[in-house]
Design a protein around this motif. Sequence first.
Motif: not given
Length: 256
Positions: A95, A98, A125, A128, A199
Amino acid sequence: MMKSTAGHRVLGAFINTLTWDDAIAGIHKWASVRESRYVCICNVHSVVTARFNRHFSRVIENADMATPDGAPVAWMLRRLGVPKQERINGPDLMLRYCRFAAEAGESIFLYGGRSETLQLLEQRLKRDFPSLKIAGMVSPPFRTLSVEEDQEIVDKINASGASTVWVSLGCPKQEQWMAEHRDRILAVMIGVGAAFDFHAGTLARAPGWMQRNGFEWLHRLCNDPARLWKRYLVTNTLFIGLAAVQLLRGIVSRHS
């Protein structure tokens, strides 16, 4: 071996001593020029397996970065002279990177997990990190790939332009896969275990207090006892015994 010399051996496995910023900066340095590298996230299971499996030991030894996942591994590094060593674990590293990749304009590739998991992960993903570029995803079959199938995947990853490949195949399969594909895949490969499921929301992760205090393994055991009880019973017991021997030897050598 390309690994940084900053680190210590934990049960014989060389683990890097580094901060979160060090880990992200190191990956980015390689990713920015699409160097073929691989990163192992090493928990108790990893270092115990490396202790008794020569082939897997070489895989960890030859990694470009081996981070201390698992509170006991980080604890050992603190006992070995790195008092502020944090746990650099796969799900959080994924995370954090990313977020960094989205800001830097880097693209990522997702390899592993089920197709349904990858779809949910992609949604998470993109929610976020709206500017994150996901260059591609592959859910490999649960069998040995043919030479042609493997080459097709390599070509797809390389053609995607992704600078990092996040690999979720489980230990030791993902580490072996990354080692076998170094110099073939033109990107940094990072093995992150169950991170895709965490996730994507298909597997519940331990509460923060359990992660911080070294009880994430207990949470996973309670959620999947049939599959994990033997692993944790054997590896945790071996780790405690072998770690005690290593620390005792260190004390004796300092006083001899």
